[in-house]
Scaffold this active site. Structure first.
Site, PDB file in Angstrom:
ATOM      1  N   GLY A  91       0.834  -1.203   0.000  1.00 18.38           N
ATOM      2  CA  GLY A  91       0.000   0.000   0.000  1.00 18.38           C
ATOM      3  C   GLY A  91       0.864   1.246   0.000  1.00 18.38           C
ATOM      4  O   GLY A  91       0.509   2.267  -0.612  1.00 18.38           O
ATOM      5  N   SER A  92       2.014   1.170   0.684  1.00 18.10           N
ATOM      6  CA  SER A  92       2.924   2.317   0.705  1.00 18.10           C
ATOM      7  C   SER A  92       3.461   2.575  -0.700  1.00 18.10           C
ATOM      8  O   SER A  92       3.571   3.726  -1.137  1.00 18.10           O
ATOM      9  CB  SER A  92       4.096   2.046   1.658  1.00 18.10           C
ATOM     10  OG  SER A  92       3.608   1.755   2.942  1.00 18.10           O
ATOM     11  N   ASP A 199      -7.246   1.154   4.000  1.00 17.47           N
ATOM     12  CA  ASP A 199      -7.965   0.559   5.128  1.00 17.47           C
ATOM     13  C   ASP A 199      -9.461   0.481   4.863  1.00 17.47           C
ATOM     14  O   ASP A 199     -10.230   0.258   5.806  1.00 17.47           O
ATOM     15  CB  ASP A 199      -7.740   1.404   6.399  1.00 17.47           C
ATOM     16  CG  ASP A 199      -6.279   1.476   6.789  1.00 17.47           C
ATOM     17  OD1 ASP A 199      -5.496   0.660   6.283  1.00 17.47           O
ATOM     18  OD2 ASP A 199      -5.929   2.369   7.592  1.00 17.47           O
ATOM     19  N   SER A 220      -4.066  -1.493   0.211  1.00 16.76           N
ATOM     20  CA  SER A 220      -3.009  -2.340   0.794  1.00 16.76           C
ATOM     21  C   SER A 220      -3.549  -3.754   0.987  1.00 16.76           C
ATOM     22  O   SER A 220      -4.704  -3.936   1.366  1.00 16.76           O
ATOM     23  CB  SER A 220      -2.583  -1.783   2.153  1.00 16.76           C
ATOM     24  OG  SER A 220      -1.837  -2.755   2.864  1.00 16.76           O
ATOM     25  N   HIS A 225      -5.238  -6.200   6.511  1.00 19.03           N
ATOM     26  CA  HIS A 225      -6.242  -5.513   5.699  1.00 19.03           C
ATOM     27  C   HIS A 225      -7.399  -6.424   5.274  1.00 19.03           C
ATOM     28  O   HIS A 225      -7.384  -7.615   5.543  1.00 19.03           O
ATOM     29  CB  HIS A 225      -5.546  -4.843   4.512  1.00 19.03           C
ATOM     30  CG  HIS A 225      -4.642  -3.732   4.986  1.00 19.03           C
ATOM     31  ND1 HIS A 225      -4.948  -2.402   4.819  1.00 19.03           N
ATOM     32  CD2 HIS A 225      -3.495  -3.769   5.678  1.00 19.03           C
ATOM     33  CE1 HIS A 225      -3.992  -1.675   5.379  1.00 19.03           C
ATOM     34  NE2 HIS A 225      -3.097  -2.482   5.905  1.00 19.03           N
ATOM     35  N   ASN A 293      10.980  -0.253  -9.401  1.00 22.87           N
ATOM     36  CA  ASN A 293      10.383  -1.556  -9.697  1.00 22.87           C
ATOM     37  C   ASN A 293       9.604  -1.952  -8.468  1.00 22.87           C
ATOM     38  O   ASN A 293      10.188  -2.365  -7.458  1.00 22.87           O
ATOM     39  CB  ASN A 293      11.442  -2.603 -10.033  1.00 22.87           C
ATOM     40  CG  ASN A 293      10.789  -3.973 -10.242  1.00 22.87           C
ATOM     41  OD1 ASN A 293       9.563  -4.092 -10.192  1.00 22.87           O
ATOM     42  ND2 ASN A 293      11.590  -4.992 -10.453  1.00 22.87           N
TER      43      ASN A 293
HETATM   44  C1  LIG Z   1      -4.022   4.379   5.634  1.00 23.44           C
HETATM   45  C2  LIG Z   1      -2.861   3.525   5.229  1.00 23.44           C
HETATM   46  N1  LIG Z   1      -2.166   3.833   4.136  1.00 23.44           N
HETATM   47  C3  LIG Z   1      -1.128   3.092   3.729  1.00 23.44           C
HETATM   48  C4  LIG Z   1      -0.727   1.974   4.427  1.00 23.44           C
HETATM   49  C5  LIG Z   1       0.471   1.205   3.961  1.00 23.44           C
HETATM   50  O1  LIG Z   1       0.167  -0.080   3.493  1.00 23.44           O
HETATM   51  P1  LIG Z   1       1.333  -1.197   3.446  1.00 23.44           P
HETATM   52  O2  LIG Z   1       1.513  -1.684   4.836  1.00 23.44           O
HETATM   53  O3  LIG Z   1       0.775  -2.259   2.536  1.00 23.44           O
HETATM   54  O4  LIG Z   1       2.545  -0.552   2.908  1.00 23.44           O
HETATM   55  C6  LIG Z   1      -1.415   1.619   5.584  1.00 23.44           C
HETATM   56  C7  LIG Z   1      -0.970   0.431   6.345  1.00 23.44           C
HETATM   57  O5  LIG Z   1      -1.674  -0.193   7.067  1.00 23.44           O
HETATM   58  C8  LIG Z   1      -2.499   2.412   6.007  1.00 23.44           C
HETATM   59  O6  LIG Z   1      -3.171   2.122   7.123  1.00 23.44           O
END
Ligand SMILES: Cc1ncc(COP(=O)(O)O)c(C=O)c1O
Length: 451
Positions: A91-92, A199, A220, A225, A293
């Site tokens: 998600g990041s 979320d 994510s 999740h 990547n």
């Molecule tokens: C609101 C939100 N954005 C982004 C992320 C990042 O997701 P990831 O952990 O898959 O990088 C999270 C992680 O839980 C999140 O709560």
């Protein structure tokens, strides 16, 4: 099944049957013992089909992104009301890709440039905000609405300045922010909207999926999740022009859009004349963006495909559990429970609450008590991000006093409502909280502030 038992198809079949037996044996359903069995905030909910998909993808030995990723993207986009879903490894990464896409020179005047401002919420997860800094943009932090844990939309209009070009915010804990207000503001000021829907898969705004309103949305698939792949993420592209751009940033910045293992999808692999390269330079090695990547593997996508079949049930279970916790706790005067944004049907990530200032105990006391009774708790991510070590001293604008973000950092937390929790567990959580409130226990503190 194939008649030759040594044929790969027959062996695959046999392996799948064995995996189902393994899953049964290795992950038996445990009975719940209050105070002994952990009550987590989140977790993977899976059965034999996820494991079978994972093994099936492994047996392909394709390893990079492949047929399962294609299937997931094709099925997930319409669920989310998106034109296209592009998988990536978290998600990041999805947030980084979504905002990077808006810096593409291919957008001409509409592209974000270093120093442009992006409105976001002061209270939330760091990687909603980090891409703003990573791309040389400036965040405009808006205080949080303590009732919904989304940005305080009364402050949003005040946040718009001459260089404010985008809004990038999360639907906190699955509770959509008011998409009428936000989309209207974005339209009036010609601002981009990125909805961090990490979320909030399944959350609806006036009957339409959250994540489908902005030019881009992000998801994510981390185990906490709604749907998991272990690690994984997705960019929802709702504006066609952005599809190729997101793909390019995800796949090394290349101009070519061939899937892994393919070539000449464009039909003129040696027929382009781009940049200052010689005519006919192999399109596979032409780069139109400073990319990354961030692809995911097909093993991850395969798990996601199995999870998709369960998504509706997962979302319904989260809503049911949230309602049960709400019914059991709504009369507790010492706690302020988070409520759904009017107009929304949230897809709850967690059940959040704040300890009122005059409760006679504080969050630390309650959280310590719950954890000691094996009930897991989480804070609302970074609380007030402006107070986090990583953000101190960085350029930004702030709108509002941040009194609510401070209160969230001081007094809010959440507990689980994910599909792995049974009614028995939820009732235990309710009873534990109620018994604490009847006779609060003050937890000893040790301050370990670093010098
Ligand atoms: C609101 C939100 N954005 C982004 C992320 C990042 O997701 P990831 O952990 O898959 O990088 C999270 C992680 O839980 C999140 O709560």
């Amino acid at each position: 099944m194939h008649p030759d038992p040594e044929h790969p198809d027959a062996l695959r079949h046999e392996i799948a049957a064995l995996v189902a037996r393994y899953q049964d044996a290795a992950f038996p359903r445990a009975s719940f013992e209050p105070g002994v069995t952990p009550v987590p905030v989140s977790g993977k909910v899976f059965d034999a089909s996820e494991m079978q998909h994972l093994v099936d993808a492994s047996l392909d030995f394709w390893l990079t992104t492949g047929r399962f990723a294609d299937e997931f993207e094709t099925r997930f986009a319409p669920i989310m009301g998106a034109g296209r879903a592009l998988l990536c490894n978290s998600g990041s990464s999805a947030n980084l890709l979504a905002l990077s896409a808006l810096t593409s020179p291919q957008l001409g005047e509409r592209a974000l440039r270093p120093g442009d401002e992006v409105i976001t919420c002061a209270s939330g997860f760091p990687t909603t905000v980090n891409p703003i800094y990573q791309l040389g943009l400036v965040p405009v932090f808006v205080d949080v609405d303590p009732g919904t844990l989304d940005a305080d939309l009364d402050l949003l209009a005040q946040a718009v300045g001459p260089r404010t070009r985008a809004v990038m915010m999360a639907h906190t804990l699955g509770n959509p922010f008011d998409l009428d207000v936000v989309t209207d503001l974005c339209k009036r000021h010609g601002m981009w909207l990125i909805e961090d829907t990490c979320d909030a898969v399944g959350a609806m705004w006036r009957g339409r999926p959250a994540g489908s309103f902005g030019a881009l949305g992000t998801v994510s698939f981390y185990p906490a999740h709604h749907v998991t792949m272990g690690e994984g993420g997705c960019v929802l592209v709702n504006e066609p022009k952005l599809e190729r751009i997101v793909e390019s940033f995800r796949d090394w910045g290349r101009d070519c859009w061939c899937a892994p293992g393919m070539e000449n999808t464009c039909g003129r692999r040696f027929g382009w004349h781009l940049g200052e390269l010689p005519f006919g330079y192999d399109h596979k090695y032409v780069y139109s963006h400073l990319g990354y990547n961030l692809k995911l593997t097909d093993m991850q996508a395969a798990v996601g495909v199995a999870q998709l079949a369960k998504l509706d049930g997962f979302v319904a279970a989260r809503r049911r559990s949230w309602a049960r916790l709400h019914d059991g706790l709504c009369d507790v005067q010492e706690l302020a429970l988070t409520h759904a944004t009017p107009g929304s049907d949230p897809s709850w990530f967690g059940f959040a609450m704040s300890v009122r200032p005059d409760a006679g105990f504080d969050r630390y006391d309650l959280v310590t008590y719950l954890e000691s009774r094996r009930i897991a708790t989480r804070l609302v991510f970074g609380g007030n991000l402006l107070r986090q070590p990583a953000y101190l001293g960085r350029p930004h604008r702030a709108v509002g006093t941040m009194v609510n973000a401070d209160a969230v950092a001081e007094r809010s937390f959440w507990i689980g409502c994910y599909p792995g929790l049974t009614d028995e567990m939820l009732d235990y959580v309710i009873e534990t909280i109620r018994s604490f409130v009847r006779a609060p226990v003050h937890a000893p503190r040790r301050d370990a502030r670093a010098s």
